[in-house]
Design an enzyme around this catalytic site. Sequence first.
Site, PDB file in Angstrom:
ATOM      1  N   TYR A  73       0.814  -1.219   0.000  1.00  9.79           N
ATOM      2  CA  TYR A  73       0.000   0.000   0.000  1.00  9.79           C
ATOM      3  C   TYR A  73       0.851   1.275   0.000  1.00  9.79           C
ATOM      4  O   TYR A  73       0.686   2.150  -0.856  1.00  9.79           O
ATOM      5  CB  TYR A  73      -0.927   0.010   1.218  1.00  9.79           C
ATOM      6  CG  TYR A  73      -1.771   1.264   1.314  1.00  9.79           C
ATOM      7  CD1 TYR A  73      -2.924   1.410   0.552  1.00  9.79           C
ATOM      8  CD2 TYR A  73      -1.386   2.305   2.149  1.00  9.79           C
ATOM      9  CE1 TYR A  73      -3.684   2.568   0.629  1.00  9.79           C
ATOM     10  CE2 TYR A  73      -2.145   3.467   2.229  1.00  9.79           C
ATOM     11  CZ  TYR A  73      -3.295   3.589   1.468  1.00  9.79           C
ATOM     12  OH  TYR A  73      -4.035   4.751   1.544  1.00  9.79           O
TER      13      TYR A  73
ATOM     14  N   LYS B   7       1.313   4.287  -3.057  1.00  8.74           N
ATOM     15  CA  LYS B   7       0.941   5.702  -2.964  1.00  8.74           C
ATOM     16  C   LYS B   7       2.153   6.602  -3.250  1.00  8.74           C
ATOM     17  O   LYS B   7       1.999   7.699  -3.803  1.00  8.74           O
ATOM     18  CB  LYS B   7       0.346   6.000  -1.585  1.00  8.74           C
ATOM     19  CG  LYS B   7      -1.018   5.342  -1.349  1.00  8.74           C
ATOM     20  CD  LYS B   7      -2.046   5.785  -2.380  1.00  8.74           C
ATOM     21  CE  LYS B   7      -3.436   5.257  -2.075  1.00  8.74           C
ATOM     22  NZ  LYS B   7      -4.449   5.700  -3.054  1.00  8.74           N
TER      23      LYS B   7
END
Length: 255
Positions: free
Chosen positions: A178, A182
């Site tokens: 994750y 990003k």
Amino acid sequence: MNEHTTHRTVALITGANKGIGRAAAEQLAALGMTVLIGARDPRRGEEAASALRAAGGDAHAITLDVADAATVRAAARQVEERFGHLDVLINNAGITGSGQVSPADATDQVPSSVDLDMVRAVFETNVFGVVAVTNAMLPLLRRSPAPRIVNVSSHAASLTLTSDPDGPFAALLPSAAYTPSKTALNSLTVQYANELRKDGILVNAAAPGYVDTDINNHTGHLTPAQGAAVLVRLATLGADGPTAGFFSEDGPLPW
């Protein structure tokens, strides 16, 4: 009469049937924009759009799975046929890869033991999906007098913040899926901004903060409306607004 004979401000938000995306849709609709609710599940998308219409907004559901090229192409055709242009694109759809677990608590994302298939799946949605949707919608955005692209990132994307051993992120579990997705999204934001700057298309990344949503099993302390505020601000920038930036509601964030 064709719906795009007169210009109306049209915004598409991916993953907008709930959470931050839905809150952003509500706020943009309240500003008078026509809001397109991108959702993987047509029923949930229509439920969200119906709720916005009941509150007085102009909202329409669009079936859109950012990881499914066919639905991305179909969505672009729908926007083309019905509206002829797009003014705002908010790339909000995202996954943690760890189910109903906050990325901060995801033991399955520790780099030394992470499942590569999970990393691929997270990047497929959070990074490659943004490329697919942005490129499909760019011809429509180029027809807008004030096109804006907002990529929904995270404070965790900041290499400056996450590499500080004494900072607020020091206690978080390392993430190989994750968080890097990003960070990659931030880099992608800058690359799009650099290419599109000459065309007047402003492209920025937004960090909503720790918002109470499904993605963290509702452990966040901000409301979706509070988290959406920075998205809406970047989506409605004036011509002299920033591009290639990374912002929270409190202002610029370090890369």
